[in-house]
Design a protein around this motif. Structure first.
Motif, PDB file in Angstrom:
ATOM      1  N   GLY A   3       0.814  -1.207   0.000  1.00  0.00           N
ATOM      2  CA  GLY A   3       0.000   0.000   0.000  1.00  0.00           C
ATOM      3  C   GLY A   3       0.849   1.258   0.000  1.00  0.00           C
ATOM      4  N   LEU A   4       1.984   1.199   0.690  1.00  0.00           N
ATOM      5  CA  LEU A   4       2.912   2.327   0.697  1.00  0.00           C
ATOM      6  C   LEU A   4       3.501   2.533  -0.700  1.00  0.00           C
ATOM      7  N   LEU A   5       3.882   1.440  -1.351  1.00  0.00           N
ATOM      8  CA  LEU A   5       4.395   1.549  -2.722  1.00  0.00           C
ATOM      9  C   LEU A   5       3.339   2.154  -3.644  1.00  0.00           C
ATOM     10  N   ALA A   6       2.109   1.709  -3.529  1.00  0.00           N
ATOM     11  CA  ALA A   6       1.034   2.245  -4.378  1.00  0.00           C
ATOM     12  C   ALA A   6       0.865   3.744  -4.156  1.00  0.00           C
ATOM     13  N   ALA A   7       0.973   4.198  -2.907  1.00  0.00           N
ATOM     14  CA  ALA A   7       0.838   5.629  -2.608  1.00  0.00           C
ATOM     15  C   ALA A   7       2.021   6.419  -3.173  1.00  0.00           C
ATOM     16  N   VAL A   8       3.213   5.855  -3.091  1.00  0.00           N
ATOM     17  CA  VAL A   8       4.393   6.510  -3.662  1.00  0.00           C
ATOM     18  C   VAL A   8       4.242   6.624  -5.179  1.00  0.00           C
ATOM     19  N   VAL A   9       3.800   5.556  -5.820  1.00  0.00           N
ATOM     20  CA  VAL A   9       3.605   5.570  -7.278  1.00  0.00           C
ATOM     21  C   VAL A   9       2.555   6.606  -7.655  1.00  0.00           C
ATOM     22  N   GLU A  10       1.482   6.679  -6.906  1.00  0.00           N
ATOM     23  CA  GLU A  10       0.437   7.674  -7.181  1.00  0.00           C
ATOM     24  C   GLU A  10       1.003   9.087  -7.080  1.00  0.00           C
ATOM     25  N   GLN A  11       1.819   9.330  -6.057  1.00  0.00           N
ATOM     26  CA  GLN A  11       2.434  10.642  -5.883  1.00  0.00           C
ATOM     27  C   GLN A  11       3.358  10.973  -7.059  1.00  0.00           C
ATOM     28  N   ILE A  12       4.174  10.020  -7.464  1.00  0.00           N
ATOM     29  CA  ILE A  12       5.084  10.243  -8.591  1.00  0.00           C
ATOM     30  C   ILE A  12       4.289  10.442  -9.881  1.00  0.00           C
ATOM     31  N   ASP A  13       3.245   9.632 -10.088  1.00  0.00           N
ATOM     32  CA  ASP A  13       2.400   9.782 -11.282  1.00  0.00           C
ATOM     33  C   ASP A  13       1.789  11.178 -11.356  1.00  0.00           C
ATOM     34  N   ASP A  14       1.338  11.700 -10.218  1.00  0.00           N
ATOM     35  CA  ASP A  14       0.778  13.058 -10.189  1.00  0.00           C
ATOM     36  C   ASP A  14       1.834  14.087 -10.591  1.00  0.00           C
ATOM     37  N   GLU A  15       3.056  13.900 -10.106  1.00  0.00           N
ATOM     38  CA  GLU A  15       4.141  14.822 -10.448  1.00  0.00           C
ATOM     39  C   GLU A  15       4.494  14.727 -11.938  1.00  0.00           C
ATOM     40  N   VAL A  16       4.500  13.505 -12.461  1.00  0.00           N
ATOM     41  CA  VAL A  16       4.771  13.310 -13.894  1.00  0.00           C
ATOM     42  C   VAL A  16       3.703  14.033 -14.713  1.00  0.00           C
ATOM     43  N   ASP A  17       2.448  13.881 -14.320  1.00  0.00           N
ATOM     44  CA  ASP A  17       1.360  14.545 -15.031  1.00  0.00           C
ATOM     45  C   ASP A  17       1.531  16.066 -15.009  1.00  0.00           C
ATOM     46  N   GLN A  18       1.915  16.611 -13.870  1.00  0.00           N
ATOM     47  CA  GLN A  18       2.150  18.055 -13.779  1.00  0.00           C
ATOM     48  C   GLN A  18       3.295  18.483 -14.697  1.00  0.00           C
ATOM     49  N   ARG A  19       4.354  17.691 -14.735  1.00  0.00           N
ATOM     50  CA  ARG A  19       5.487  18.004 -15.601  1.00  0.00           C
ATOM     51  C   ARG A  19       5.086  17.950 -17.069  1.00  0.00           C
ATOM     52  N   LEU A  20       4.286  16.950 -17.442  1.00  0.00           N
ATOM     53  CA  LEU A  20       3.839  16.843 -18.830  1.00  0.00           C
ATOM     54  C   LEU A  20       2.919  18.002 -19.202  1.00  0.00           C
ATOM     55  N   ASN A  21       2.066  18.403 -18.283  1.00  0.00           N
ATOM     56  CA  ASN A  21       1.204  19.569 -18.530  1.00  0.00           C
ATOM     57  C   ASN A  21       2.041  20.828 -18.712  1.00  0.00           C
ATOM     58  N   ALA A  22       3.127  20.949 -17.963  1.00  0.00           N
ATOM     59  CA  ALA A  22       4.011  22.108 -18.103  1.00  0.00           C
ATOM     60  C   ALA A  22       4.688  22.104 -19.474  1.00  0.00           C
ATOM     61  N   VAL A  23       5.071  20.931 -19.959  1.00  0.00           N
ATOM     62  CA  VAL A  23       5.666  20.822 -21.298  1.00  0.00           C
ATOM     63  C   VAL A  23       4.659  21.313 -22.329  1.00  0.00           C
ATOM     64  N   SER A  24       3.419  20.865 -22.207  1.00  0.00           N
ATOM     65  CA  SER A  24       2.373  21.295 -23.147  1.00  0.00           C
ATOM     66  C   SER A  24       2.153  22.791 -23.077  1.00  0.00           C
ATOM     67  N   ALA A  25       2.108  23.323 -21.870  1.00  0.00           N
ATOM     68  CA  ALA A  25       1.821  24.751 -21.681  1.00  0.00           C
ATOM     69  C   ALA A  25       2.937  25.640 -22.233  1.00  0.00           C
ATOM     70  N   GLN A  26       4.158  25.158 -22.222  1.00  0.00           N
ATOM     71  CA  GLN A  26       5.295  25.974 -22.665  1.00  0.00           C
ATOM     72  C   GLN A  26       5.554  25.896 -24.170  1.00  0.00           C
ATOM     73  N   ALA A  27       4.867  25.004 -24.844  1.00  0.00           N
ATOM     74  CA  ALA A  27       5.115  24.829 -26.282  1.00  0.00           C
ATOM     75  C   ALA A  27       4.525  25.984 -27.087  1.00  0.00           C
ATOM     76  N   ALA A  28       5.182  26.281 -28.188  1.00  0.00           N
ATOM     77  CA  ALA A  28       4.763  27.397 -29.035  1.00  0.00           C
ATOM     78  C   ALA A  28       3.532  27.071 -29.873  1.00  0.00           C
ATOM     79  N   ALA A  29       3.343  25.805 -30.214  1.00  0.00           N
ATOM     80  CA  ALA A  29       2.237  25.403 -31.081  1.00  0.00           C
ATOM     81  C   ALA A  29       1.645  24.085 -30.580  1.00  0.00           C
ATOM     82  N   PRO A  30       0.375  23.808 -30.924  1.00  0.00           N
ATOM     83  CA  PRO A  30      -0.273  22.583 -30.443  1.00  0.00           C
ATOM     84  C   PRO A  30       0.480  21.294 -30.813  1.00  0.00           C
ATOM     85  N   TRP A  31       0.999  21.210 -32.048  1.00  0.00           N
ATOM     86  CA  TRP A  31       1.728  20.010 -32.427  1.00  0.00           C
ATOM     87  C   TRP A  31       3.003  19.863 -31.595  1.00  0.00           C
TER      88      TRP A  31
END
Length: 194
Positions: free
Chosen positions: A57-85
């Motif tokens: 259960g601790l591992l699952a919570a750690v993975v969930e936390q990391i997954d949330d951070e990955v999602d935030q990082r990916l959203n930041a990549v999208s937000a910083q891009a000059a064009a949709p593609w």
């Protein structure tokens, strides 16, 4: 001023998660002793069981936390891009590059896969929904050929996920990452409207 009970509970949970992330990355899930982990956190094993049920259960919570951070990082990549593609392509490339990061590689792509099994349906649905939204926007903008965005998102997500596992399983990730990034560009170019 004394902390409230809710603040103390959250602080204990956060301390366990932070300590587990360090231990799981350093030693791996199997070699991490719960006694050593709780001692490092300055807490009891009872605190771990109260908050997470068990080591899995601790591992699952750690993975969930990391997954949330990955999602935030990916959203930041999208937000910083000059064009949709560029946003879509950059997000896919960033996901593959993350497979070489020690914490993501060991905890999410190796240990979680072995201990927890396939990614949870909820996490997969979130990834697919995010990709489908981006693909729908690209289709609406006539950048990508029309297709069912859910089907296309599942194909792209499956390709990225399997490639990330492949990269993480290599003893030396550099060649696999470069090969995967080259193949990704070829695959994504096939989506572009002609």
């Amino acid at each position: 001023m004394s902390r409230s009970r809710a603040e103390m509970i959250e602080a204990t949970r956060a301390k366990l998660l932070a300590t587990a992330r360090q231990a799981f990355q350093r030693a791996g899930y199997a070699a991490t002793s719960m006694d050593d982990l709780t001692a490092s956190a300055g807490l009891t094993r009872g605190a771990l069981y109260h908050h997470f049920g068990d080591k899995k259960g601790l591992l699952a919570a750690v993975v969930e936390q990391i997954d949330d951070e990955v999602d935030q990082r990916l959203n930041a990549v999208s937000a910083q891009a000059a064009a949709p593609w560029d946003a879509f392509r950059g997000r896919c490339q960033a996901y593959l590059r993350m497979a070489t990061e020690p914490e993501i590689r060991r905890i999410v792509l190796q240990d979680a896969r072995a201990v927890l099994g396939p990614t949870s349906d909820a996490a997969q649905q979130q990834c697919v929904a995010s990709l489908a939204g981006l693909l729908q926007d690209l289709m609406t903008a006539r950048i990508v050929d029309n297709a069912d965005p859910q089907a296309l998102a599942r194909l792209v997500n499956g390709s990225l996920t399997d490639s990330a596992f492949w990269i993480a399983d290599a003893p030396d990730d550099a060649p696999r990452l470069e090969h995967a990034l080259q193949a990704l560009d070829l695959l994504l170019r096939g989506l572009l409207r002609r």
